[in-house]
Design a protein around this motif. Structure first.
Motif, PDB file in Angstrom:
ATOM      1  N   ASP A 255      45.796 -14.692  85.518  1.00 25.63           N
ATOM      2  CA  ASP A 255      46.291 -14.052  86.728  1.00 25.63           C
ATOM      3  C   ASP A 255      45.194 -13.398  87.563  1.00 25.63           C
ATOM      4  N   VAL A 256      43.963 -13.333  87.018  1.00 27.71           N
ATOM      5  CA  VAL A 256      42.925 -12.577  87.730  1.00 27.71           C
ATOM      6  C   VAL A 256      41.579 -13.285  87.834  1.00 27.71           C
ATOM      7  N   ALA A 257      41.384 -14.413  87.169  1.00 26.43           N
ATOM      8  CA  ALA A 257      40.049 -15.016  87.101  1.00 26.43           C
ATOM      9  C   ALA A 257      39.357 -15.133  88.464  1.00 26.43           C
ATOM     10  N   PRO A 258      40.027 -15.644  89.519  1.00 23.66           N
ATOM     11  CA  PRO A 258      39.328 -15.771  90.801  1.00 23.66           C
ATOM     12  C   PRO A 258      38.924 -14.449  91.440  1.00 23.66           C
ATOM     13  N   LEU A 259      39.476 -13.332  90.957  1.00 21.17           N
ATOM     14  CA  LEU A 259      39.048 -12.041  91.483  1.00 21.17           C
ATOM     15  C   LEU A 259      37.589 -11.754  91.132  1.00 21.17           C
ATOM     16  N   ALA A 260      37.055 -12.483  90.144  1.00 21.77           N
ATOM     17  CA  ALA A 260      35.679 -12.264  89.708  1.00 21.77           C
ATOM     18  C   ALA A 260      34.665 -12.586  90.792  1.00 21.77           C
ATOM     19  N   ASP A 261      35.035 -13.446  91.749  1.00 23.54           N
ATOM     20  CA  ASP A 261      34.113 -13.745  92.850  1.00 23.54           C
ATOM     21  C   ASP A 261      34.855 -13.693  94.179  1.00 23.54           C
ATOM     22  N   ALA A 262      35.862 -14.531  94.350  1.00 20.80           N
ATOM     23  CA  ALA A 262      36.626 -14.504  95.595  1.00 20.80           C
ATOM     24  C   ALA A 262      37.185 -13.107  95.842  1.00 20.80           C
ATOM     25  N   GLY A 263      37.705 -12.506  94.787  1.00 17.43           N
ATOM     26  CA  GLY A 263      38.318 -11.186  94.921  1.00 17.43           C
ATOM     27  C   GLY A 263      37.333 -10.116  95.354  1.00 17.43           C
ATOM     28  N   ILE A 264      36.188 -10.043  94.669  1.00 19.06           N
ATOM     29  CA  ILE A 264      35.254  -8.963  95.019  1.00 19.06           C
ATOM     30  C   ILE A 264      34.466  -9.261  96.286  1.00 19.06           C
ATOM     31  N   THR A 265      34.352 -10.539  96.643  1.00 21.13           N
ATOM     32  CA  THR A 265      33.764 -10.855  97.945  1.00 21.13           C
ATOM     33  C   THR A 265      34.678 -10.330  99.045  1.00 21.13           C
ATOM     34  N   ALA A 266      35.969 -10.588  98.918  1.00 22.70           N
ATOM     35  CA  ALA A 266      36.947 -10.118  99.900  1.00 22.70           C
ATOM     36  C   ALA A 266      37.056  -8.604  99.889  1.00 22.70           C
ATOM     37  N   TYR A 267      37.045  -8.020  98.703  1.00 22.45           N
ATOM     38  CA  TYR A 267      37.196  -6.565  98.596  1.00 22.45           C
ATOM     39  C   TYR A 267      35.981  -5.843  99.175  1.00 22.45           C
ATOM     40  N   ARG A 268      34.791  -6.375  98.934  1.00 27.00           N
ATOM     41  CA  ARG A 268      33.575  -5.738  99.448  1.00 27.00           C
ATOM     42  C   ARG A 268      33.597  -5.693 100.981  1.00 27.00           C
ATOM     43  N   VAL A 269      33.948  -6.814 101.612  1.00 18.65           N
ATOM     44  CA  VAL A 269      33.962  -6.821 103.067  1.00 18.65           C
ATOM     45  C   VAL A 269      35.121  -5.988 103.606  1.00 18.65           C
ATOM     46  N   ALA A 270      36.226  -5.934 102.869  1.00 22.51           N
ATOM     47  CA  ALA A 270      37.341  -5.078 103.294  1.00 22.51           C
ATOM     48  C   ALA A 270      36.932  -3.609 103.281  1.00 22.51           C
ATOM     49  N   LYS A 271      36.155  -3.198 102.288  1.00 22.36           N
ATOM     50  CA  LYS A 271      35.655  -1.820 102.242  1.00 22.36           C
ATOM     51  C   LYS A 271      34.745  -1.543 103.432  1.00 22.36           C
ATOM     52  N   LYS A 272      33.854  -2.495 103.747  1.00 20.63           N
ATOM     53  CA  LYS A 272      32.965  -2.321 104.900  1.00 20.63           C
ATOM     54  C   LYS A 272      33.784  -2.203 106.189  1.00 20.63           C
ATOM     55  N   ALA A 273      34.789  -3.066 106.311  1.00 20.73           N
ATOM     56  CA  ALA A 273      35.619  -3.051 107.506  1.00 20.73           C
ATOM     57  C   ALA A 273      36.401  -1.746 107.618  1.00 20.73           C
ATOM     58  N   ALA A 274      36.938  -1.277 106.507  1.00 19.21           N
ATOM     59  CA  ALA A 274      37.766  -0.072 106.516  1.00 19.21           C
ATOM     60  C   ALA A 274      36.984   1.149 106.993  1.00 19.21           C
ATOM     61  N   ARG A 275      35.675   1.169 106.733  1.00 24.46           N
ATOM     62  CA  ARG A 275      34.852   2.294 107.190  1.00 24.46           C
ATOM     63  C   ARG A 275      34.735   2.325 108.708  1.00 24.46           C
ATOM     64  N   LYS A 276      34.990   1.190 109.360  1.00 28.71           N
ATOM     65  CA  LYS A 276      34.869   1.098 110.814  1.00 28.71           C
ATOM     66  C   LYS A 276      36.207   1.130 111.532  1.00 28.71           C
ATOM     67  N   LEU A 277      37.294   1.151 110.781  1.00 25.04           N
ATOM     68  CA  LEU A 277      38.623   1.026 111.369  1.00 25.04           C
ATOM     69  C   LEU A 277      39.422   2.313 111.224  1.00 25.04           C
ATOM     70  N   ASN A 278      40.008   2.755 112.325  1.00 21.78           N
ATOM     71  CA  ASN A 278      40.917   3.891 112.315  1.00 21.78           C
ATOM     72  C   ASN A 278      42.350   3.378 112.435  1.00 21.78           C
ATOM     73  N   PRO A 279      43.330   4.187 112.046  1.00 24.30           N
ATOM     74  CA  PRO A 279      44.719   3.765 112.196  1.00 24.30           C
ATOM     75  C   PRO A 279      45.014   3.333 113.631  1.00 24.30           C
ATOM     76  N   GLY A 280      45.699   2.202 113.757  1.00 27.12           N
ATOM     77  CA  GLY A 280      46.056   1.688 115.063  1.00 27.12           C
ATOM     78  C   GLY A 280      45.051   0.725 115.658  1.00 27.12           C
ATOM     79  N   GLN A 281      43.840   0.658 115.100  1.00 28.64           N
ATOM     80  CA  GLN A 281      42.861  -0.304 115.582  1.00 28.64           C
ATOM     81  C   GLN A 281      43.141  -1.676 114.974  1.00 28.64           C
TER      82      GLN A 281
END
Length: 347
Positions: free
Chosen positions: A151-177
């Protein structure tokens, strides 16, 4: 053991992986661990490897071939080296894709993917499209008791690639943007959930596949678009001037050129998918002050964080399972966009 090996590169993806009997991996260092593979994700990078995109970087002398692909792996500890203390035989684990050294500056900064002496199973050494794989203790995270490797194997690369960029994006995004996610496939559907969990931005999901668009709707995208030829204008009208962030999980076939055009002044285009080239007039960058930023695979700590979100049911993997002897069917389905989410190979 049974393993699927690549024997030659082919830019047209006409070659097939060969299912063969190969020797079991062996413990040679105190920190080595052999994992019995429970599941391995199929990644677009695997297709790029077969195409030969990586051959001059990973294997300039062609000394790797034949070898075993597969860099998104989870399973159970089968054998440990004499120096291993954090896991034991039988533990269910997920494997960070890099076997890092722990002593270089990259490792000491916590950025495993910057390791100067690391090895990458499935890329520059044998990976997880097999029954067993060699890794090291530093790469392993024990799974929550209610989480299965499949249930989690692809999180080892696809998952953390997506999560890393989501964290970067979240630092630049405010509610409603506005945050555009271009490509709601194996990575994009994880990023969509991660952005949703990390900030209050409005999410615009874009994909030409109806199955992917439906998945985006099910995962809570605020707007879902089909990526038509008028997509830039659609996004600008929907966002009243352009998105604050665009995350491009395609990176080729023209997607890399429309991504930055969707931005408003001061916006950021995160490049995750690859294969193409970004061409932006310098005067446009100056006038609009847009930024174009690459994003690599996540580090070990980010995989720990993502596994917590997964264990709580807040970020889930949507996958389609294939047996190891169906690996070439999985590749063909992936190549022809017949998979919604991620393909998972189960030995």
């Amino acid at each position: 053991m049974r393993a699927a090996r690549l024997h030659e590169y082919d830019e047209h993806l006409n070659v097939q992986l060969q299912l063969e009997d190969v020797p079991l991996p062996k413990i040679t260092k105190p920190g080595d661990v052999i994992v019995r593979i429970g599941a391995a994700g199929l990644c677009r990078t695997d297709l790029h490897i077969i195409e030969g995109v990586w051959k001059d970087i990973q294997d300039p002398q062609r000394t790797l071939l034949p070898y075993i692909l597969g860099h998104e792996n989870a399973g159970w500890v089968e054998e440990v080296g004499p120096g291993v203390t954090s896991v034991k035989v039988g533990d269910p684990v997920i494997c960070h894709p890099l076997r890092s050294c722990g002593v270089c500056l990259g490792c000491r900064r916590g950025e495993d993917m910057y390791c100067e002496h690391g090895s990458f199973p499935g890329l520059n050494c044998d990976g997880g499209f097999a029954e067993y794989m060699l890794t090291n203790e530093r790469a392993l995270i024990k799974l929550n008791p209610n989480v299965a490797p499949v249930d989690v194997a692809p999180l080892a690369d696809a998952g953390i690639t997506a999560y890393r960029v989501a964290k970067k994006a979240a630092r630049k995004l405010n509610p409603g943007q506005y945050c555009v996610i271009l490509g709601v496939g194996g990575l994009g559907h994880i990023a969509l959930q991660s952005v949703r969990e990390l900030c209050g931005a409005r999410i615009i999901a874009i994909d030409r596949s109806e199955a992917a668009r439906q998945l985006a709707r099910n995962l809570g995208a605020h707007y879902v678009l089909d990526g038509s030829d008028t997509i830039v204008q659609e996004v600008k009208e929907l966002t009243h001037g352009g998105a604050h962030v665009v995350i491009d999980f395609v990176g080729e076939l023209g997607a890399e050129q429309v991504s930055w055009q969707m931005l408003r002044q001061g916006g950021t285009h995160f490049v995750v998918g690859y294969g193409g080239a970004v061409h932006v007039p310098t005067v446009h960058m100056i006038i609009t002050e847009i930024a174009i930023e690459g994003s690599l695979v996540g580090n070990y700590v980010e995989l720990v964080e993502l596994m917590e979100l997964n264990a709580e049911g807040r970020v889930k993997l949507h996958g389609q399972q294939y047996r190891l002897d169906q690996i070439n069917q999985a590749i063909d389905d992936f190549k022809n966009r017949r998979i919604a989410g991620r393909a998972v190979i189960v030995p």
